[in-house]
Design a protein around this motif. Structure first.
Motif, PDB file in Angstrom:
ATOM      1  N   UNK A   1       0.848  -1.183   0.000  1.00 27.72           N
ATOM      2  CA  UNK A   1       0.000   0.000   0.000  1.00 27.72           C
ATOM      3  C   UNK A   1       0.884   1.233   0.000  1.00 27.72           C
ATOM      4  N   UNK A   2       0.699   2.105  -0.989  1.00 33.08           N
ATOM      5  CA  UNK A   2       1.489   3.330  -1.093  1.00 33.08           C
ATOM      6  C   UNK A   2       0.551   4.534  -1.096  1.00 33.08           C
ATOM      7  N   UNK A   3       1.114   5.700  -0.804  1.00 35.77           N
ATOM      8  CA  UNK A   3       0.305   6.921  -0.779  1.00 35.77           C
ATOM      9  C   UNK A   3       1.188   8.136  -0.928  1.00 35.77           C
TER      10      UNK A   3
ATOM     11  N   UNK B   1      -5.256   6.961  -1.906  1.00 35.54           N
ATOM     12  CA  UNK B   1      -5.302   8.417  -2.012  1.00 35.54           C
ATOM     13  C   UNK B   1      -5.678   9.106  -0.705  1.00 35.54           C
ATOM     14  N   UNK B   2      -6.137   8.308   0.262  1.00 38.57           N
ATOM     15  CA  UNK B   2      -6.550   8.859   1.557  1.00 38.57           C
ATOM     16  C   UNK B   2      -5.485   8.590   2.617  1.00 38.57           C
ATOM     17  N   UNK B   3      -4.232   8.665   2.216  1.00 38.96           N
ATOM     18  CA  UNK B   3      -3.145   8.256   3.090  1.00 38.96           C
ATOM     19  C   UNK B   3      -2.938   9.168   4.298  1.00 38.96           C
ATOM     20  N   UNK B   4      -3.550  10.344   4.297  1.00 30.12           N
ATOM     21  CA  UNK B   4      -3.424  11.225   5.451  1.00 30.12           C
ATOM     22  C   UNK B   4      -4.389  10.844   6.574  1.00 30.12           C
TER      23      UNK B   4
ATOM     24  N   UNK C   1      -7.341   2.768   6.855  1.00 31.49           N
ATOM     25  CA  UNK C   1      -7.719   2.951   5.444  1.00 31.49           C
ATOM     26  C   UNK C   1      -6.742   2.207   4.538  1.00 31.49           C
ATOM     27  N   UNK C   2      -5.451   2.250   4.876  1.00 27.89           N
ATOM     28  CA  UNK C   2      -4.463   1.511   4.086  1.00 27.89           C
ATOM     29  C   UNK C   2      -4.721   0.014   4.149  1.00 27.89           C
ATOM     30  N   UNK C   3      -5.125  -0.474   5.327  1.00 29.32           N
ATOM     31  CA  UNK C   3      -5.490  -1.885   5.449  1.00 29.32           C
ATOM     32  C   UNK C   3      -6.728  -2.188   4.625  1.00 29.32           C
TER      33      UNK C   3
END
Length: 256
Positions: free
Chosen positions: A59-61, A86-89, A94-96
């Motif tokens: 998972x990248x952001x 895209x919601x990495x902040x 969310x990344x999971x």
């Protein structure tokens, strides 16, 4: 001891590496920090490949293009699945959540934080542990609320949090590496989905794991890796410790 995995049944590795790394200044993805001339990403891939784990989903952001470039440099851009968040902040839940397809694929899953420098033997221990679902535990733990704690009563995990609430005999620090059976990986995907649908997107992914531990305590176990060197990279002092104290002690694969 668990039986050795066949080549076809090796787990998939899911690595979470989307965050900004604010406590390090947010200058770039922490998974691209270099130790001994090799990025954490290169080291993760080498450690996993050394144990026959070749299906990797990342998972990248934050500054994802730099991660793409590193994979191209390693000539591995076609061998690692990149899942962009895209919601990495928001919280790491969310990344999971973005990894639902891999979590629900009907295979064992190794879930790993991307910002860890470690001896590759941790991966071997994670794979070989006898428990159906495994958390790696280090008995040496700093004081305070920052470390995520694996709380034990006898040989049973009874809580998993930075600020535990369940009574326990002792606790150690979570390395941030886990092995889930296919069934519990699917349940983890369902739990992450529930949190995101409820709008609880500021949570860290550990909340979903804690829910499963409390729901299925007999299906989880902790593997003590206290004698092996590792460190999470959160602060500038962690980088110094990694360079000076951890790196010289590592036994590691020499190539990807």
């Amino acid at each position: 001891m668990r039986s050795v995995h066949s080549a076809e049944a090796r787990p998939v590795a899911v690595i979470l590496a989307a965050g900004v790394g604010r406590r390090l200044g947010g200058e770039g993805p922490k998974i691209l920090l270099k130790f001994g001339g090799r990025t954490l990403l290169e080291r993760h891939i080498a450690a996993l490949h050394a144990e026959g784990v070749t299906d990797i989903a990342l998972t990248v952001g934050h500054e994802a293009a730099h991660v793409f470039a590193e994979l191209r440099r390693l000539q591995l851009s076609d061998r690692v699945a990149l899942i962009e968040n895209p919601r990495y902040r928001e919280g790491s839940i969310v990344s999971l959540w973005m990894q639902q397809a891999w979590l629900a694929a009907g295979r064992e899953v190794l879930l790993m934080d991307g910002d860890v420098l470690y001896d590759h033997r941790l991966i071997a221990r994670l794979l070989a542990a006898a428990h159906e679902n495994v958390l790696l535990l280090d008995r040496a733990i700093e004081l305070g609320d920052e470390p995520v704690k694996i709380c034990m009563s006898g040989n049973r995990i009874v809580d998993f949090a930075k600020r535990p609430v369940e009574a326990h005999d002792w606790h150690g620090e979570s390395v941030g590496f886990f092995r889930f059976s296919a069934a519990l990986a699917d349940a983890l995907a369902t739990r992450a989905d529930a949190y995101v649908r409820q709008g609880e997107t500021e949570l860290e992914y550990e909340a979903a794991i804690r829910d499963l531990i409390l729901a299925y305590p007999n299906r989880f176990g902790a593997e003590d890796i206290s004698e092996l060197p590792w460190t999470e990279i959160d602060f500038a002092e962690d980088v110094v410790r990694a360079q000076e104290s951890i790196l010289p002690r590592l036994m590691e694969p020499t190539h990807v």
